[in-house]
Design an enzyme around this catalytic site. Sequence first.
Site, PDB file in Angstrom:
ATOM      1  N   SER B 103      35.342  33.835  59.705  1.00 43.65           N
ATOM      2  CA  SER B 103      35.878  32.829  60.608  1.00 43.65           C
ATOM      3  C   SER B 103      35.206  33.065  61.938  1.00 43.65           C
ATOM      4  CB  SER B 103      37.380  32.959  60.735  1.00 43.65           C
ATOM      5  OG  SER B 103      37.712  34.276  61.042  1.00 43.65           O
ATOM      6  N   CYS B 104      34.706  32.011  62.514  1.00 40.23           N
ATOM      7  CA  CYS B 104      33.961  32.232  63.740  1.00 40.23           C
ATOM      8  C   CYS B 104      34.916  32.338  64.903  1.00 40.23           C
ATOM      9  CB  CYS B 104      32.985  31.107  63.972  1.00 40.23           C
ATOM     10  SG  CYS B 104      33.523  29.570  63.284  1.00 40.23           S
ATOM     11  N   ILE B 105      34.400  32.872  65.979  1.00 40.33           N
ATOM     12  CA  ILE B 105      35.257  33.182  67.110  1.00 40.33           C
ATOM     13  C   ILE B 105      34.963  32.195  68.235  1.00 40.33           C
ATOM     14  CG2 ILE B 105      33.577  34.924  67.744  1.00 40.33           C
ATOM     15  CD1 ILE B 105      35.957  36.428  68.953  1.00 40.33           C
TER      16      ILE B 105
END
Lengths: 410, 105
Positions: B103-105
């Site tokens: 999951s990207c930040i």
Amino acid sequence: MKNLLILGAGTAGTMMANHLKRKLNKKEWKITIVDQHKTHYYQPGFLFIPFDTYKEKDVIKTKKQFIPNSVEYIEKAIEIIEHDKNIVILKDGTNLSYDILIIATGSKIVPTETDGLAGEGWQKDVFDFYTIEGATALRDKLKNWQGGKFVIHLTEMPIKCPVAPLEFSFLADAFFHKKGIREKVEMTYITPLSGAFTKQNCSNVLGYLLEDKKINLIPDFDVELVNEKDNFIQSYDDQKINYDLLVTIPTNMGDDVIERSGLGDDLNFVPTHKHTLQSKKKENIFVIGDATDLPSSKAGSVAHFQADVLTKNIKNFINGKELVKEFDGHANCFIESGFGKAFLIDFNYDVEPVEGTFPLPIIGPFSLLKESRINHMGKLVFRHIYWNMLLRGLPMPGITTQMSKIGKKL
Amino acid sequence: MATKEIAGNTIDVNEEGYLTNFGQWNEAIAEAIAIEEGIEKLSERHWVVLKYLQDFYKENGTMPTIRKMKKSGVVDTKELYSLFPGGPLKKSSRIAGLKKPESCI
Ligand SMILES: Cc1cc2nc3c(=O)[nH]c(=O)nc-3n(C[C@H](O)[C@H](O)[C@H](O)COP(=O)(O)OP(=O)(O)OC[C@H]3O[C@@H](n4cnc5c(N)ncnc54)[C@H](O)[C@@H]3O)c2cc1C
């Protein structure tokens, strides 16, 4: 004369205008910047508006005062980027041709991406705080709110300032305490992530904090719809959560102009080379700030570090030199935790947030991944740094573009 | 890195039980991981999703997002959840022998 065109005069575009006017030869290059709005909002300040800690005036200035005189500023909406012809067309039909284009059109919330969200309850029982309208409407609601089910909800990643919903939760807890109604408020934090935050180390620390503050955490929640008649939010696997007051971070997307121009991904973010900030589609298009598809945080501090690298690469590109691969995903974020305290995290593409001191070993003065009062002071001072240094493209004292390992317990 | 005995094979896995070498994957392993994930039997629809993920990964080197899967027309989100309850991407990618989606930040 050659043209360098910047789209968007928000945090990133404004910084680039300031950097480049000092670096480019005025006799050869004309710099133009376009934005649709008059007002520059200090978006990090939106977090404090619902609790009436900041007023509108604290977060609003005119864009123009941050744009250098030698840069032409056009206040109009952008219609399309015709990247095959190196032309940008504005809504009123004006054509702007460019030799180099910098896309800095940011990201915005799109409530209509979630079924039922932008319905009858919007800004009545359902709010965002990512816009000035949302933050002020929520402030007015909270003024007389007497308690009930208070649900904070994150729709999907990525969002700008990924820590903001957690900070909001901590500040809301403190706010209800101060008002003397905390025991009348049942607080719930709903996220599509498997924990409180994206980065594991941080997620553990912040997860404890949620527990400590008696905020229920509901992870792995992928929202299907919001029912604003019966006040519940439902996931694809049929979990239903009732609310009296829902504060949501809707889907974040790049601007429609990116979609119209065929330059974006599913969320209208522009595919960008991770370390150079050149767009993947065209060599003479560069991308900075929230508009990129990079796996770095969408934050003002990140845009600041990117601006240093992009300035070098614009010069390299003009001089026919190889681009430097120097952007390392560096982010530096204060996390408000309520009651006058805050955390600070500093990380990049490869190094997760860890404990330590910042920016100097041992003496700090800021402590990493730990709560402290001085971190909170740092967060408040950041507003002044933003207006006076960041936007003007001046270096932040003691903070390097690439993440430093000094002072970190790795 | 650890190894694991499953369905008569030895496979390399990371600490979360995801295969680290796709070359070791086969359908019997998928069936066995599915059971670990609480899915008794992989149906035809499960396989459609798993194959889509593998093709997507081969082509792009990354995992698709739920949004992307919805757009692909292969499976809608509601069905995806009913096929892989409680974390469709995490589960389906593990069964398909692929990486856990970041999951990207
Ligand atoms: C609630 C909240 C809290 C935050 N907290 C922090 C924090 O603590 N620390 C931190 O570092 N960052 C924080 N951020 C994030 C930070 O504000 C953003 O990352 C930063 O502003 C991004 O800069 P940008 O230039 O990419 O985009 P923006 O500043 O949003 O600028 C984009 C500009 O492009 C213009 N534009 C877009 N499309 C068009 C068009 N078609 N025509 C004309 N103009 C157009 C827009 O009008 C806008 O002015 C926070 C954000 C929010 C919402």
